[in-house]
Design a protein around this motif. Sequence first.
Motif, PDB file in Angstrom:
ATOM      1  N   LYS A  24      38.318  30.013  24.225  1.00 38.17           N
ATOM      2  CA  LYS A  24      39.417  30.864  23.791  1.00 38.17           C
ATOM      3  C   LYS A  24      39.037  31.630  22.519  1.00 38.17           C
ATOM      4  O   LYS A  24      38.513  31.055  21.571  1.00 38.17           O
ATOM      5  N   GLY A  25      39.278  32.938  22.525  1.00 30.87           N
ATOM      6  CA  GLY A  25      39.049  33.740  21.324  1.00 30.87           C
ATOM      7  C   GLY A  25      37.625  34.244  21.138  1.00 30.87           C
ATOM      8  O   GLY A  25      37.345  34.958  20.181  1.00 30.87           O
ATOM      9  N   GLN A  26      36.716  33.893  22.061  1.00 28.53           N
ATOM     10  CA  GLN A  26      35.325  34.329  21.908  1.00 28.53           C
ATOM     11  C   GLN A  26      35.094  35.732  22.469  1.00 28.53           C
ATOM     12  O   GLN A  26      35.696  36.134  23.460  1.00 28.53           O
ATOM     13  N   VAL A  27      34.194  36.442  21.818  1.00 32.56           N
ATOM     14  CA  VAL A  27      33.729  37.718  22.344  1.00 32.56           C
ATOM     15  C   VAL A  27      32.653  37.411  23.386  1.00 32.56           C
ATOM     16  O   VAL A  27      31.873  36.476  23.227  1.00 32.56           O
ATOM     17  N   TYR A  48      38.312  36.750  30.798  1.00 39.38           N
ATOM     18  CA  TYR A  48      39.624  36.897  30.161  1.00 39.38           C
ATOM     19  C   TYR A  48      40.540  35.734  30.518  1.00 39.38           C
ATOM     20  O   TYR A  48      41.292  35.241  29.681  1.00 39.38           O
ATOM     21  N   LYS A  53      38.281  37.018  23.944  1.00 42.99           N
ATOM     22  CA  LYS A  53      38.976  37.986  23.110  1.00 42.99           C
ATOM     23  C   LYS A  53      38.665  39.395  23.596  1.00 42.99           C
ATOM     24  O   LYS A  53      39.539  40.259  23.691  1.00 42.99           O
ATOM     25  N   LYS A  54      37.374  39.628  23.900  1.00 42.60           N
ATOM     26  CA  LYS A  54      36.941  40.941  24.381  1.00 42.60           C
ATOM     27  C   LYS A  54      35.649  40.742  25.170  1.00 42.60           C
ATOM     28  O   LYS A  54      34.808  39.949  24.784  1.00 42.60           O
ATOM     29  N   ASP A  94      29.489  38.373  15.352  1.00 39.01           N
ATOM     30  CA  ASP A  94      30.425  37.903  16.387  1.00 39.01           C
ATOM     31  C   ASP A  94      29.971  36.617  17.064  1.00 39.01           C
ATOM     32  O   ASP A  94      30.781  35.869  17.580  1.00 39.01           O
TER      33      ASP A  94
END
Length: 412
Positions: A24-27, A48, A53-54, A94
């Motif tokens: 969760k929340g990782q690029v 996703y 995150k992206k 990142d």
Amino acid sequence: MGISENLLKKYAELIVRTGANVQKGQVVQLAVSVEQHRFADLVIEECYRAGAKKVNIDWQSDTASRLHYLYAEEETLSTVLPWEEEKAKQMVQDLPCRIFIVSDDPDAMNGIDPQKLSSVMQSRARVLKPYRNAIEGKHQWVIAAYPSEKWARKCFPDAASAGEAVDRLWEAILKTVRVSEENDPVQAWKAHTDFIEQKAAWLNAQGFTSLRYHSANGTDFSVELIPEARWEGAGAVNALNGAFYIPNMPTEEIFTSPFAGKCEGTLVAVKPLSWNSQLIEDFSITFRDGKAVSCSARKGQELLERMIHMDENAGMLGEVALVPKESPVNQCGFLFYETLFDENACCHAALGMGFKEVLPGGDDMSMEEAQKHGINDSIIHVDFMIGADDLSIDGIRPDGSAEPIFRNGTWA
Ligand code: ZN
């Protein structure tokens, strides 16, 4: 025929959840061929769903790469532009999960001057390698494959059509990554990685100081191990967040980095090696004082010599790996022309860069520091297969006694 949507989804899920283990929340940084854009969509969506995150995408094209090498000047290609370097810096910041979907055309670089290829590679590595070193051990990554027509044609030149070749390559890939209509691939991988970890734990408990290789084809070789280095296999752990990930799918090997500069004898290859779209066949490499001092190949002699001299440490070993001959990749019985598969066919060694993460605390070491412990550093890392059907490997204990590790190409 083609592959079912269900299998594709299962495969995408396996890559994202078990392979990269996106948190969760990782690029996520996804590298994938433009030809595989449909599969890319499945992977992106799954990322996703896992909470990414992206998802950033690096679209690849073998054809475009080939055109660059064909028409652009060496100096132009060798230059790392400011934005490219910024991108590398951003990655250090990142620490994205990196997913590589390979579907290379093994012949993409045919006819391109190998000298040009290697000097571009060398120049770019000089600028970009520090960034690569800076993220090592601090991010999750996975390499998996997706068949392209050209790749499949190369593997199955006798196939009646491109479609048939692709189907056959799919069948082989899915077998090696343990995905079928009926099974639960996540469970299958759990059992597989448990087995590999159990073997690695046994090796780590033995405290072997060196390995001795022997087989009837002429392999007669010994290599010193780094006392504190560990054997690893299947999975790795991101030192920053503790996430368990599987860098290579498929994977069958248990590997370590041996003591750079401490090996003697000859290793004879049992399979051809594909490097920069060219084949090196029926070859052997002889080491003295830890360095390759001679090599001979029935085909690709010059290429092999160039590889060994890519930089001052390219002739030293960075990896030794154990793979039993029953490996599903070996059972497929053909050359994939892709290291991801071919290196999982049988026992191998690699010339060039070693893995600092096999050292305790290695993740936080600089490559210079790791070198002091015996890890090799080089811009190349090239695996070659030495797992003959009769290969025996002994582990040597500090008192000189020998313990069989492999007999007849498989676990003793
Ligand atoms: Zn390997």
